[in-house]
Design an enzyme around this catalytic site. Sequence first.
Site, PDB file in Angstrom:
ATOM      1  N   SER A   1       0.786  -1.354  -0.004  1.00 50.62           N
ATOM      2  CA  SER A   1      -0.099  -0.152  -0.086  1.00 50.62           C
ATOM      3  C   SER A   1       0.905   1.305  -0.071  1.00 50.62           C
ATOM      4  CB  SER A   1      -0.650  -0.048   1.148  1.00 50.62           C
ATOM      5  OG  SER A   1      -0.173   0.019   2.403  1.00 50.62           O
TER       6      SER A   1
ATOM      7  N   LYS B   1      -6.094   3.330   9.034  1.00 54.81           N
ATOM      8  CA  LYS B   1      -5.637   4.578   8.596  1.00 54.81           C
ATOM      9  C   LYS B   1      -6.302   5.736   8.545  1.00 54.81           C
ATOM     10  CE  LYS B   1      -3.285   1.306   5.398  1.00 54.81           C
ATOM     11  NZ  LYS B   1      -2.961   0.730   3.803  1.00 54.81           N
TER      12      LYS B   1
END
Length: 921
Positions: free
Chosen positions: A825, A868
């Site tokens: 990511s 996140k």
Amino acid sequence: MLKVLRSSSCLQQARFTTTTTSYSPNRIKLTSPFHGVLRSVLGFRNPKAVHRVFFCSDSSDKSASDTVVEDAESNAAAAIVPTAIKKPDDFLTVLALPLPHRPLFPGFYMPIYVKDPKLLAALVESRKRQAPYAGAFLVKDEPGSEATSSDAEKNIYELKGKDLLNRLHEVGTLAQITSIQGDQVVLIGHRRLRITEMVSEDPLTVKVDHLKDSPYNKDDDVIKATSFEVITTLRDVLKTSSLWRDHVQTYNQHIGDFNYPRLADFGAAISGSNKLQCQQVLEELDVYKRLRLSLELLKKEMEIHKIQESIAKAIEEKISTEQRRYLLNEQFKAIKKELGLETDDKTALTDKFRDRIDPNKEKIPPHVLQVIEEELKKLQLLEASSSEFNVTRNYLDWLTALPWGNYSDENFDVLRAQQILDEDHYGLTDVKERILEFIAVGKLRGTSQGKIICLSGPPGVGKTSIGRSIARALNRNFYRFSVGGLSDVAEIKGHRRTYIGAMPGKMVQCLKSVGTANPLVLIDEIDKLGRGHAGDPASAMLELLDPEQNANFLDHYLDVPIDLSKVLFVCTANVVETIPGPLLDRMEIIPIAGYITDEKVHIARDYLEKNTRDACGVKPEQVDLTDAALLSLIENYCREAGVRNLQKQIEKIYRKIALHLVRQGAQNEPSESTQDATDSKEIEEAEVVETNVSAATHTPDLKDNEATEKVLVDEKNLADYVGKPVFHAERMYDQTPLGVVMGLAWTAMGGSTLYIETTQVEQGEGKGSLHLTGQLGDVMKESAQIAHTVARAILGVRDPDNPFFANSKVHLHVPAGATPKDGPSAGCTMITSLLSLAMNKQVKKDLAMTGEVTLTGRVLPIGGVKEKTIAARRSGVKTIIFPLANKRDFDELAPNVKEGLDVHFVDDYNQIFDLAFETEK
């Protein structure tokens, strides 16, 4: 008095042996009634054989020539050479011998140990000078002393002169020194003495007066009656112990004549009374009073002996009763065995097992009931001493203890379940919703089938406590066991019965423990299953958890199918990726991402603080923990996804508060009049520590007549309670410089921000290359290579004349190099960082991004959206870039998580380029 005369001369000293001497009754005659009774008591049945007699002088005798004699016809080897020594009456100055334990009575032996060398030398010298006499005096007890007899004896020999004289009783006994062997001196008592004055100090020598008994009438009826009572009591005493009979024999042999005074002395001497009572008898010169005192001591001795006899008799009766009972039981068993009427342990065991299964016999499956009946018949045929008997008994014990067909009544009240879940946990809306869905389905169907729910999330988010809340909401019994590190299949499937120490598996133990067939079983740490030499536990868990198989779960120990389809399994895991694939396929994953700062504040205020305050015994009105302090505690000390560390820090605060309140209360109390040095030292240390929290107090308020201070914990003095901050701001830059971009990462502890930094190392024609650092895993290294390629492609489109990548050696670094980093990511962030350096442009302020990019610039979806997002909020980020495919995940987040964020969803990197480098787009 009986006198033994010698025709030739009177001897002053005789040797003592144990040989016998024959004598004619005409020479020794005891004709008085008193002597006749005394002879019958003492047991003189053979007057022709008696031991040699030693005769010791007495102060009441008129003769001054009391002697120790032997028969003239005795063996020549025992002959005594007559020596001329002083009479006992002539000794008016004697050496003082301290007696630590008991006084010496006239006519009795007493060996003593003389530790004083000067005193021992003086005794030896006096014996050589034909003056073998000394004064024996009892030592007084030291007031308030509890020392042992050995210690007291040592203290006596350390005393000298007047100190020793003050410790001696005035009345003692003139003692003849018969022998001295080493430091042992054997004494024989003769007559009573009284100390008048001290002559010399070392060794102690004193002047004495020889005491005589007070005149008395031998024909007085009261004295006669008292003496006969003493004799009668002596007869009873002599029946109880052979040791006392030996005393009487020895005394008679040495004295040769009993009279009233000596009878009183004898009774007191053989009694077990303490030394002060014996000294009282020794000091008494009145014969009647002495007889009375001696009689009291003998009566007490008899009472003690009666108590001793009763205790011994009771113990003997108890032992004999138990032995008799044991013998009768053994005989009873043998008789029953012969008659065939025995009801032994096997029958009792069978009755116990049948009593267990009879109430629920209809609910037990037929195949299980058949096995139970077969094992019961087998038990009757086995010998109780055989090993197979114990195996069968244990097997039946487990088989009959399981709750066959016994189910608890479930509660499908959704509103009640909602209330219970809200009471126990704050937030976790998606988790609660899934549980309520499960309860609603069970209510519509009338029953709830067992499911496998897996709660995944970081440590401390409440996975285990959620399982307890589900059990309470459904009214199911709760059982928890952890499989972290489990490497033995037998822990799940059980051992074979043939093994020594065989046990069923965890599920069978669970059913026996909870007593119902439909409990809620919480399996902790399922992502940490081990694998050892004893098989693969993950594969064994399939049969336990799979709803298609566990209706006929087979335990190796029981070896009969068990229905586990009604059991609700709840598993917990930190990382889903480490759960074995076949096992994960059968689970319904409910992720618990963790808590944002606002949720942690609510949890701390509504749950953690209240529980901690009660546990520490602190009242709510005594403490004021401000919201600013809680917020600072969460952001600077407890940034993990869960609240376990937050709870520890709150407990730390309240422990210090409790200590401060106790110290404050101790200072308000009136102080003790005396305190030792240790207490004063502790108070000084307490005052030093108290200065650390002195700033946290308001002015005192008076409540319930006690001065109490309310402790204030705010952001300013928080460090006094929990120390320096552990975390600092995750944002290293207010405005990221060239080549630096903030990324968003997922960790097992929740989400975090991650900077990607690039810089130009070297520039030259054809030197384009990429160097990576920062403990990157293989996936991130590949992402960096892809990012380098995509960045060159985009730069070629956006700025064709820029030869940066072709001619520059670039160094890409991810800070915190000691922490390993990997994951798919970081591609978007790396590309943006490289382009920022190549184009010499800073990225937009307060921007963070995440996502993986393909070589064509396509943005791929990522996981951990909630974590996140929480990490971005914690760092003060306003703009977030997510892949377009993650829009649905973001929409499911709670409103308070999404509040105040500008989130962009992209599917191509060109959109990220426009957002990162265009101020307005």
